[in-house]
Design an enzyme around this catalytic site. Structure first.
Site, PDB file in Angstrom:
ATOM      1  N   ASP A 104       0.854  -1.180   0.000  1.00 30.32           N
ATOM      2  CA  ASP A 104       0.000   0.000   0.000  1.00 30.32           C
ATOM      3  C   ASP A 104       0.902   1.247   0.000  1.00 30.32           C
ATOM      4  OD1 ASP A 104      -3.010   0.915   0.490  1.00 30.32           O
ATOM      5  OD2 ASP A 104      -1.808   2.036   1.926  1.00 30.32           O
ATOM      6  N   HIS A 298      -6.965  -6.679  -0.937  1.00 31.51           N
ATOM      7  CA  HIS A 298      -5.922  -5.694  -0.657  1.00 31.51           C
ATOM      8  C   HIS A 298      -5.034  -6.095   0.510  1.00 31.51           C
ATOM      9  CE1 HIS A 298      -3.989  -1.792  -0.619  1.00 31.51           C
ATOM     10  NE2 HIS A 298      -4.282  -1.648   0.666  1.00 31.51           N
TER      11      HIS A 298
END
Length: 322
Positions: A104, A298
């Protein structure tokens, strides 16, 4: 799974910045960089796997997060400052060069450090985050036709607004976002549930659709909620308030060729950083290995740790043997 006990390390020459650092193992250094709104806790499955493979795994709560320093000023969170923290941490630990692994926002910092401080970086592994320039605030805003509240990066920009809304809602926020991945068509349908695209799960999270299963049966969301109830979100949100500044100050990041060994792990069901975003990396990374982890979202380091660890350790062993 618990992390090793952290050590609070003062960073030399970094204006009274200290990082809470978890370490495990010995050997070549692998520095793990988390993103938003993550913590070093997000690497709890990778530290023991790296240590078992003969590496010195290092996972800090980065500036603005957890038990590390959280300066108030927005300008304290630009790429210059964040990459500088990683270099200063290596200095404090007596490490000349390390492999950086970023997920991320931590991926953007890892790639950026390889450009700004190439003499300190052996290689880079990006998890979900490809080597690309960070999209501008205007680009994010265009996706929702200029409606600031429907796009979280744009909504984060006004100082104090996001913190005031998010800090009282930590339990609901982490219940909604810390979940396993679902197919992207389901995510898209949920994002258009009101008839307009909503890309902001942080504002009125109780109205955001619930998808997937809670990570670790709900233990992970509870851990994050407990930490953020103490720290608030300001530090992490401030990273986003420097997006356009980073693009202006460091135009080579995401563009300049990288010649060190690089690894890119995408996640099939990641709606924020889709696998398609990594397709152009071969033009910028001369020694690239690229894999997609299927049926993972994610939070792939926590959802599919065995798959991440196998690919990461295999790449390390071939490029940086112990």
């Amino acid at each position: 799974m618990e992390l090793p006990t952290p050590t609070l390390i003062d960073l030399p020459g970094r204006d009274d910045i200290s990082l809470s650092v978890h370490e495990q193992g010995s050997g070549p250094a692998v520095l793990l960089c988390h993103g938003f709104p993550d913590l070093a806790y997000g690497w709890r499955h990778q530290l023991p796997a790296l240590a078992a493979a003969g590496y010195r795994a290092i996972a800090p709560d980065q500036r603005g997060y957890g038990a590390s320093s959280r300066p108030h000023a927005v300008e304290a969170y630009g790429m210059t400052e964040l990459a500088g923290d990683l270099v200063a941490l290596l200095d404090a630990l007596g490490i000349d060069r390390a492999v950086l692994v970023g997920h991320d926002w931590g991926g953007f910092v890892a790639w950026g450090t390889a450009v700004l401080h190439p003499d300190r970086v052996e290689g880079v592994a990006g998890i979900c985050t490809p080597y690309i320039p960070f999209p501008s605030v205007a680009t994010h805003l265009a996706a929702v036709d200029g409606s600031v509240e429907r796009q979280y990066v744009a909504w984060f920009q006004e100082d104090g607004v996001a913190e005031a809304a998010m800090d009282p809602d930590v339990e609901v926020i982490f219940d909604r976002i810390m979940r396993t991945g679902v197919p992207l068509d389901q995510v898209l349908a949920a994002a258009f549930a009101t008839g307009e695209l909503n890309m902001n799960p942080f504002l009125r999270p109780e109205d955001f659709p619930t998808m997937g299963e809670p990570l670790d049966g709900g233990a992970a969301p509870r851990h994050y909620a407990d930490v953020y109830a103490r720290t608030g979100f300001r530090g992490g949100v401030n990273w986003y308030r420097n997006v356009d500044r980073n693009r202006a100050d460091h135009p080579d990041v995401g563009v300049a060729p990288l010649t060190c060994p690089t690894l890119m792990l995408t996640a099939e069901f990641d709606p924020a950083l889709t696998p398609a975003l990594a397709e152009g990396m071969r033009d910028r990374c001369t020694d690239l290995e690229l894999h997609m982890i299927e049926r993972a979202g994610h939070w792939v380091t926590q959802e599919r740790p065995d798959a991440v660890n196998e690919l990461l350790v295999s790449w390390l062993e071939r490029n940086f043997p112990t």
